[in-house]
Design a protein around this motif. Structure first.
Motif, PDB file in Angstrom:
ATOM      1  N   GLY A   1      91.933   9.317 -14.977  1.00 47.55           N
ATOM      2  CA  GLY A   1      91.613   8.041 -15.618  1.00 47.55           C
ATOM      3  C   GLY A   1      90.177   7.646 -15.409  1.00 47.55           C
ATOM      4  O   GLY A   1      89.422   8.384 -14.812  1.00 47.55           O
ATOM      5  N   PRO A   2      89.812   6.529 -15.994  1.00 45.68           N
ATOM      6  CA  PRO A   2      90.611   5.365 -16.326  1.00 45.68           C
ATOM      7  C   PRO A   2      91.402   5.450 -17.637  1.00 45.68           C
ATOM      8  O   PRO A   2      92.264   4.606 -17.876  1.00 45.68           O
ATOM      9  N   ALA A   3      91.137   6.445 -18.485  1.00 45.44           N
ATOM     10  CA  ALA A   3      91.929   6.566 -19.715  1.00 45.44           C
ATOM     11  C   ALA A   3      93.391   6.796 -19.342  1.00 45.44           C
ATOM     12  O   ALA A   3      93.693   7.527 -18.398  1.00 45.44           O
ATOM     13  N   ASP A   4      94.297   6.164 -20.087  1.00 46.32           N
ATOM     14  CA  ASP A   4      95.718   6.380 -19.824  1.00 46.32           C
ATOM     15  C   ASP A   4      96.466   6.885 -21.059  1.00 46.32           C
ATOM     16  O   ASP A   4      97.680   7.087 -21.014  1.00 46.32           O
ATOM     17  N   LEU A   5      95.750   7.098 -22.154  1.00 44.55           N
ATOM     18  CA  LEU A   5      96.350   7.654 -23.369  1.00 44.55           C
ATOM     19  C   LEU A   5      95.747   9.027 -23.643  1.00 44.55           C
ATOM     20  O   LEU A   5      94.544   9.230 -23.469  1.00 44.55           O
ATOM     21  N   ASP A   6      96.575   9.960 -24.116  1.00 44.34           N
ATOM     22  CA  ASP A   6      96.094  11.285 -24.496  1.00 44.34           C
ATOM     23  C   ASP A   6      95.187  11.186 -25.709  1.00 44.34           C
ATOM     24  O   ASP A   6      95.209  10.196 -26.450  1.00 44.34           O
ATOM     25  N   LEU A   7      94.394  12.233 -25.920  1.00 41.49           N
ATOM     26  CA  LEU A   7      93.494  12.272 -27.075  1.00 41.49           C
ATOM     27  C   LEU A   7      94.292  12.412 -28.370  1.00 41.49           C
ATOM     28  O   LEU A   7      95.404  12.935 -28.388  1.00 41.49           O
ATOM     29  N   LYS A   8      93.675  11.956 -29.447  1.00 40.96           N
ATOM     30  CA  LYS A   8      94.254  12.171 -30.775  1.00 40.96           C
ATOM     31  C   LYS A   8      94.092  13.654 -31.094  1.00 40.96           C
ATOM     32  O   LYS A   8      92.996  14.206 -31.006  1.00 40.96           O
ATOM     33  N   THR A   9      95.202  14.299 -31.430  1.00 38.64           N
ATOM     34  CA  THR A   9      95.159  15.708 -31.813  1.00 38.64           C
ATOM     35  C   THR A   9      95.681  15.854 -33.239  1.00 38.64           C
ATOM     36  O   THR A   9      96.374  14.971 -33.750  1.00 38.64           O
ATOM     37  N   PHE A  10      95.327  16.959 -33.842  1.00 42.03           N
ATOM     38  CA  PHE A  10      95.679  17.209 -35.235  1.00 42.03           C
ATOM     39  C   PHE A  10      96.464  18.513 -35.337  1.00 42.03           C
ATOM     40  O   PHE A  10      96.209  19.468 -34.605  1.00 42.03           O
ATOM     41  N   LYS A  11      97.387  18.551 -36.268  1.00 41.12           N
ATOM     42  CA  LYS A  11      98.171  19.756 -36.522  1.00 41.12           C
ATOM     43  C   LYS A  11      97.252  20.837 -37.081  1.00 41.12           C
ATOM     44  O   LYS A  11      96.394  20.563 -37.923  1.00 41.12           O
ATOM     45  N   THR A  12      97.442  22.063 -36.593  1.00 40.61           N
ATOM     46  CA  THR A  12      96.673  23.200 -37.093  1.00 40.61           C
ATOM     47  C   THR A  12      97.620  24.294 -37.552  1.00 40.61           C
ATOM     48  O   THR A  12      98.742  24.412 -37.050  1.00 40.61           O
TER      49      THR A  12
END
Length: 146
Positions: free
Chosen positions: A123-134
């Motif tokens: 942290g301090p981030a508590d959300l995962d990154l935005k990912t995209f379908k490949t």
């Protein structure tokens, strides 16, 4: 320690610092892949992962993808044989652009760290990154951005 020895030690440290820094950083440089956008899909040729040196082909572990429509680049990371993860390089804590190196994504603003699949490691981030379908088809990697 006398003055002369102190100055000599400081001089050696100052000269050696850039070399030490170069050794400690990731060996892989940041490469921005050529791509095209078709509807809501980014198309990246698989050949963008190839590096030709001395008539020998080696492979990058990741490429960065930047389009005119995106405020942040996407890191396309090879996680296995024909398996890729595309993550938006925007920290989920305060929106800073992430750095890539050493097999992690790190935030220069507040120190958050993410693995190459976009999962929060520190942290301090508590959300995962935005990912995209490949998916892969016809020697291309397709990143679904919608």
């Amino acid at each position: 320690m006398d003055r002369k020895k102190f100055l000599k030690t400081c001089g050696v440290a100052l000269v050696g610092l850039p070399f030490a820094s170069a050794l400690l950083t990731s060996c892989e440089s940041i490469y921005y892949a050529t791509n095209s956008v078709q509807n809501n899909t980014i198309v990246v040729p698989l050949s963008e992962f190839e590096i030709l040196k001395k008539n020998k082909i080696t492979y990058r572990t990741f490429v960065m993808v930047k389009t005119a429509n995106q405020d942040f680049p996407i890191c396309l990371y090879k996680t296995g044989e024909n398996k890729y993860v595309a993550s938006l390089m925007k920290c989920t804590h305060r929106g800073c652009e992430l750095n890539v190196g050493g097999g992690i994504y790190s935030c220069p603003c507040h120190g958050s760290e993410f693995d190459t699949k976009g999962t929060v490691l520190e942290g301090p981030a508590d959300l995962d990154l935005k990912t995209f379908k490949t998916n892969i088809k016809n020697e291309n990697i397709y990143i679904q951005i919608s």
